[in-house]
Write a protein that holds these residues in place. Structure first.
Motif, PDB file in Angstrom:
ATOM      1  N   HIS A  62      38.800  56.136  21.854  1.00 61.51           N
ATOM      2  CA  HIS A  62      38.990  56.237  23.293  1.00 61.51           C
ATOM      3  C   HIS A  62      39.871  55.067  23.733  1.00 61.51           C
ATOM      4  CE1 HIS A  62      35.099  58.327  22.541  1.00 61.51           C
ATOM      5  NE2 HIS A  62      35.651  59.221  23.330  1.00 61.51           N
ATOM      6  N   ILE A  63      41.023  55.376  24.299  1.00 60.67           N
ATOM      7  CA  ILE A  63      42.059  54.390  24.588  1.00 60.67           C
ATOM      8  C   ILE A  63      42.491  54.539  26.043  1.00 60.67           C
ATOM      9  CG2 ILE A  63      44.413  53.649  23.978  1.00 60.67           C
ATOM     10  CD1 ILE A  63      43.807  55.016  21.181  1.00 60.67           C
ATOM     11  N   LEU A  64      42.656  53.400  26.737  1.00 56.74           N
ATOM     12  CA  LEU A  64      43.022  53.426  28.153  1.00 56.74           C
ATOM     13  C   LEU A  64      44.236  52.546  28.404  1.00 56.74           C
ATOM     14  CD1 LEU A  64      42.481  54.153  31.133  1.00 56.74           C
ATOM     15  CD2 LEU A  64      40.852  52.243  31.206  1.00 56.74           C
ATOM     16  N   ASP A  65      45.222  53.103  29.114  1.00 54.82           N
ATOM     17  CA  ASP A  65      46.414  52.364  29.533  1.00 54.82           C
ATOM     18  C   ASP A  65      46.392  52.244  31.051  1.00 54.82           C
ATOM     19  OD1 ASP A  65      48.879  51.133  29.580  1.00 54.82           O
ATOM     20  OD2 ASP A  65      50.033  52.979  29.380  1.00 54.82           O
ATOM     21  N   ASP A 112      44.190  54.074  42.295  1.00 45.10           N
ATOM     22  CA  ASP A 112      44.655  52.831  42.901  1.00 45.10           C
ATOM     23  C   ASP A 112      43.736  51.718  42.418  1.00 45.10           C
ATOM     24  OD1 ASP A 112      45.350  50.671  44.445  1.00 45.10           O
ATOM     25  OD2 ASP A 112      45.300  51.724  46.361  1.00 45.10           O
ATOM     26  N   LEU A 113      44.193  50.940  41.451  1.00 44.03           N
ATOM     27  CA  LEU A 113      43.329  49.953  40.813  1.00 44.03           C
ATOM     28  C   LEU A 113      42.830  48.879  41.771  1.00 44.03           C
ATOM     29  CD1 LEU A 113      45.086  49.323  37.377  1.00 44.03           C
ATOM     30  CD2 LEU A 113      43.058  50.700  37.847  1.00 44.03           C
ATOM     31  N   LEU A 114      43.545  48.657  42.858  1.00 39.11           N
ATOM     32  CA  LEU A 114      43.130  47.627  43.799  1.00 39.11           C
ATOM     33  C   LEU A 114      42.037  48.094  44.747  1.00 39.11           C
ATOM     34  CD1 LEU A 114      46.557  46.009  44.751  1.00 39.11           C
ATOM     35  CD2 LEU A 114      44.879  45.220  43.071  1.00 39.11           C
ATOM     36  N   ASN A 115      41.872  49.415  44.845  1.00 38.56           N
ATOM     37  CA  ASN A 115      40.939  49.942  45.838  1.00 38.56           C
ATOM     38  C   ASN A 115      39.961  50.978  45.296  1.00 38.56           C
ATOM     39  OD1 ASN A 115      42.075  48.624  48.324  1.00 38.56           O
ATOM     40  ND2 ASN A 115      43.902  49.745  47.670  1.00 38.56           N
ATOM     41  N   GLN A 116      40.099  51.359  44.038  1.00 43.22           N
ATOM     42  CA  GLN A 116      39.225  52.381  43.463  1.00 43.22           C
ATOM     43  C   GLN A 116      38.676  51.918  42.120  1.00 43.22           C
ATOM     44  OE1 GLN A 116      42.511  55.450  43.844  1.00 43.22           O
ATOM     45  NE2 GLN A 116      40.759  56.748  44.334  1.00 43.22           N
ATOM     46  N   PRO A 117      37.420  52.260  41.817  1.00 46.20           N
ATOM     47  CA  PRO A 117      36.894  51.969  40.480  1.00 46.20           C
ATOM     48  C   PRO A 117      37.528  52.909  39.451  1.00 46.20           C
ATOM     49  CG  PRO A 117      35.309  53.261  41.723  1.00 46.20           C
ATOM     50  CD  PRO A 117      36.426  52.925  42.679  1.00 46.20           C
ATOM     51  N   LEU A 118      37.491  52.495  38.215  1.00 43.26           N
ATOM     52  CA  LEU A 118      37.993  53.359  37.153  1.00 43.26           C
ATOM     53  C   LEU A 118      37.057  54.560  36.982  1.00 43.26           C
ATOM     54  CD1 LEU A 118      38.986  50.606  34.572  1.00 43.26           C
ATOM     55  CD2 LEU A 118      40.545  52.103  35.841  1.00 43.26           C
ATOM     56  N   PRO A 119      37.593  55.769  36.875  1.00 43.69           N
ATOM     57  CA  PRO A 119      36.752  56.978  36.834  1.00 43.69           C
ATOM     58  C   PRO A 119      36.226  57.286  35.432  1.00 43.69           C
ATOM     59  CG  PRO A 119      39.053  57.618  36.790  1.00 43.69           C
ATOM     60  CD  PRO A 119      39.040  56.111  36.894  1.00 43.69           C
ATOM     61  N   PHE A 120      35.616  56.276  34.809  1.00 45.53           N
ATOM     62  CA  PHE A 120      35.137  56.435  33.438  1.00 45.53           C
ATOM     63  C   PHE A 120      33.749  55.826  33.297  1.00 45.53           C
ATOM     64  CE2 PHE A 120      39.804  55.801  33.266  1.00 45.53           C
ATOM     65  CZ  PHE A 120      40.166  57.078  32.859  1.00 45.53           C
ATOM     66  N   ALA A 121      33.023  56.299  32.300  1.00 48.66           N
ATOM     67  CA  ALA A 121      31.668  55.825  32.050  1.00 48.66           C
ATOM     68  C   ALA A 121      31.675  54.413  31.486  1.00 48.66           C
ATOM     69  CB  ALA A 121      30.968  56.769  31.068  1.00 48.66           C
ATOM     70  N   ASP A 122      30.554  53.736  31.591  1.00 52.66           N
ATOM     71  CA  ASP A 122      30.402  52.408  31.007  1.00 52.66           C
ATOM     72  C   ASP A 122      30.580  52.482  29.485  1.00 52.66           C
ATOM     73  OD1 ASP A 122      29.722  51.797  33.578  1.00 52.66           O
ATOM     74  OD2 ASP A 122      27.641  51.237  33.145  1.00 52.66           O
ATOM     75  N   ARG A 123      31.177  51.416  28.924  1.00 54.71           N
ATOM     76  CA  ARG A 123      31.275  51.229  27.466  1.00 54.71           C
ATOM     77  C   ARG A 123      31.957  52.404  26.769  1.00 54.71           C
ATOM     78  NH1 ARG A 123      25.003  49.345  26.303  1.00 54.71           N
ATOM     79  NH2 ARG A 123      24.772  48.038  28.161  1.00 54.71           N
ATOM     80  N   TYR A 124      32.957  52.951  27.410  1.00 54.95           N
ATOM     81  CA  TYR A 124      33.568  54.174  26.896  1.00 54.95           C
ATOM     82  C   TYR A 124      34.759  53.906  25.980  1.00 54.95           C
ATOM     83  CZ  TYR A 124      35.272  59.002  26.951  1.00 54.95           C
ATOM     84  OH  TYR A 124      35.667  60.260  26.591  1.00 54.95           O
ATOM     85  N   ARG A 148      33.436  46.640  32.202  1.00 54.08           N
ATOM     86  CA  ARG A 148      32.450  47.722  32.357  1.00 54.08           C
ATOM     87  C   ARG A 148      32.769  48.904  31.458  1.00 54.08           C
ATOM     88  NH1 ARG A 148      32.122  52.486  34.770  1.00 54.08           N
ATOM     89  NH2 ARG A 148      34.130  52.315  35.852  1.00 54.08           N
ATOM     90  N   VAL A 149      34.041  49.313  31.424  1.00 49.15           N
ATOM     91  CA  VAL A 149      34.395  50.531  30.672  1.00 49.15           C
ATOM     92  C   VAL A 149      34.666  50.261  29.203  1.00 49.15           C
ATOM     93  CG1 VAL A 149      35.330  51.606  32.748  1.00 49.15           C
ATOM     94  CG2 VAL A 149      36.883  50.409  31.180  1.00 49.15           C
ATOM     95  N   PRO A 152      31.195  47.103  23.763  1.00 49.03           N
ATOM     96  CA  PRO A 152      31.032  45.781  23.163  1.00 49.03           C
ATOM     97  C   PRO A 152      31.857  45.665  21.880  1.00 49.03           C
ATOM     98  CG  PRO A 152      28.918  46.630  23.876  1.00 49.03           C
ATOM     99  CD  PRO A 152      29.898  47.751  24.048  1.00 49.03           C
ATOM    100  N   GLY A 153      32.625  44.608  21.775  1.00 47.42           N
ATOM    101  CA  GLY A 153      33.510  44.421  20.635  1.00 47.42           C
ATOM    102  C   GLY A 153      34.867  45.065  20.800  1.00 47.42           C
ATOM    103  N   GLY A 154      35.046  45.874  21.868  1.00 46.16           N
ATOM    104  CA  GLY A 154      36.326  46.517  22.113  1.00 46.16           C
ATOM    105  C   GLY A 154      37.381  45.526  22.569  1.00 46.16           C
ATOM    106  N   TYR A 155      38.626  45.954  22.536  1.00 46.66           N
ATOM    107  CA  TYR A 155      39.763  45.074  22.807  1.00 46.66           C
ATOM    108  C   TYR A 155      40.307  45.267  24.221  1.00 46.66           C
ATOM    109  CZ  TYR A 155      40.103  44.381  17.725  1.00 46.66           C
ATOM    110  OH  TYR A 155      39.851  44.075  16.414  1.00 46.66           O
ATOM    111  N   VAL A 156      40.739  44.162  24.832  1.00 45.92           N
ATOM    112  CA  VAL A 156      41.552  44.194  26.035  1.00 45.92           C
ATOM    113  C   VAL A 156      42.843  43.465  25.711  1.00 45.92           C
ATOM    114  CG1 VAL A 156      40.408  42.100  26.921  1.00 45.92           C
ATOM    115  CG2 VAL A 156      41.719  43.567  28.473  1.00 45.92           C
ATOM    116  N   THR A 157      43.963  43.987  26.179  1.00 47.03           N
ATOM    117  CA  THR A 157      45.240  43.342  25.913  1.00 47.03           C
ATOM    118  C   THR A 157      46.147  43.417  27.124  1.00 47.03           C
ATOM    119  OG1 THR A 157      47.224  43.386  24.512  1.00 47.03           O
ATOM    120  CG2 THR A 157      46.074  45.468  24.821  1.00 47.03           C
ATOM    121  N   PHE A 158      46.765  42.291  27.449  1.00 50.77           N
ATOM    122  CA  PHE A 158      47.746  42.181  28.520  1.00 50.77           C
ATOM    123  C   PHE A 158      49.099  41.801  27.922  1.00 50.77           C
ATOM    124  CE2 PHE A 158      44.442  40.656  31.903  1.00 50.77           C
ATOM    125  CZ  PHE A 158      43.999  41.967  32.069  1.00 50.77           C
TER     126      PHE A 158
END
Length: 312
Positions: A62-65, A112-124, A148-149, A152-158
């Protein structure tokens, strides 16, 4: 490189997203520019989709951009990992692909990331990435949503760019400095500071510390193993090596497309007249086409992993 023959003329009619402070267009022309930028960086990185050094890519399900723009990264990753589920979110849906061109395991969402939560389940998600989004400098709440999404152990990259500079002189060039001056006077890249001299549009120096300092609502650290790396990408056809020359020519077109995309906002805010913009544009082209300057743009990649102990 001849400016008149190789760099496109500016577009005059653009489409913008309503009810948002995002100042760049969200039309097909802008998405073509973003696709070209994506392709240039991918060539520079020898065909890799990720800037992080990980052997886990084949295990990502499961991958999110975030701020997926043209959608090209989502499509490339979905094609390379046909058993994975790849999502892209942005203010507008991709404008340059027909439904038949989007893999069945790729999905796009208007958020809209500044005004809306991500429409995905926790730890997805196994990985969440966000590339070249200086228009969102305050990421405290967004990092909580990413935490939140993310499993645990998953990656975040900027990945964020810095201001371009001359590789031979080691300094900024006059016309591109002036472009930055107008960008920081616009609402597109709000950042702290009391005047132009202490404001900067680039988030490149800050993204690693953003990840290190990110905390959840209880004050616990969100990410561990935070690392970063830097690399320089050419602008213009000055490199001798064929791959870098190709990348540089693509990035020259990307740079001019970005300046043209800012044109309506600069004029609307009365920062420039039409004639002044045309003059500035010509001077930027002259700098890009000057091989003695060896223009380069620095990029910083930062990444970390979701803390396991604070997963809930």
């Amino acid at each position: 490189m001849n400016a008149n023959n190789n760099l496109p003329a500016p577009k005059t009619q653009r489409v913008f997203q309503e009810n948002t402070n995002y100042s760049l267009p969200t039309d097909a022309d802008e998405h073509e520019r973003l696709r070209l930028q994506h392709n240039a960086l991918k060539i520079f990185m020898d065909g890799k989709n990720y800037v992080i050094p990980t052997e886990d890519e084949g295990n990502f399900q499961h991958i999110l951009d975030l701020c997926s723009g043209s959608g090209q990264w989502v499509i490339d990753v979905a094609e390379s990992l046909p058993n994975a589920e790849v999502h892209g979110v942005d203010l507008a849906l991709p404008q340059i692909f027909g439904n038949s061109e989007i893999p069945s395991n790729a999905q796009f969402h208007r958020v809209d990331l500044l005004n809306q939560p991500l429409p995905f389940a926790d730890r997805y998600f196994d990985i969440v990435q966000m590339r070249i989004v200086p228009s969102i400098p305050n990421r405290i709440d967004l990092l909580k949503e990413i935490g939140r999404v993310l499993r645990p152990g998953g990656y975040v990259t900027f990945l964020e760019p810095g201001p371009s500079f001359s590789g031979t002189k080691g300094t900024r060039t006059a016309a591109l400095i002036q472009v930055d001056h107008f960008i920081i006077r616009s609402p597109h890249t709000p950042s702290p500071g009391t005047g132009d001299n202490d404001r900067i549009w680039s988030l490149a120096p800050k993204i690693a510390s953003m990840l290190r300092e990110a905390v959840d609502d209880r004050g616990n650290a969100l990410f561990y193993d935070v690392s970063s790396s830097e690399f320089l990408v050419p602008i213009g056809g000055w490199p001798d090596e064929e791959k870098l020359k190709s990348v540089g020519l693509m990035m020259a077109e990307v740079q001019m497309g970005l300046i043209d995309a800012f044109r309506p906002m600069f004029i609307k805010l009365q920062l420039l007249t039409h004639d002044e913009f045309s003059s500035l544009r010509a001077r930027v082209i002259a700098e890009i086409e000057d091989p003695t300057l060896k223009l380069q743009i620095p990029f910083v990649a930062a990444w970390g992993r979701k803390v396991i102990e604070n997963s809930g």
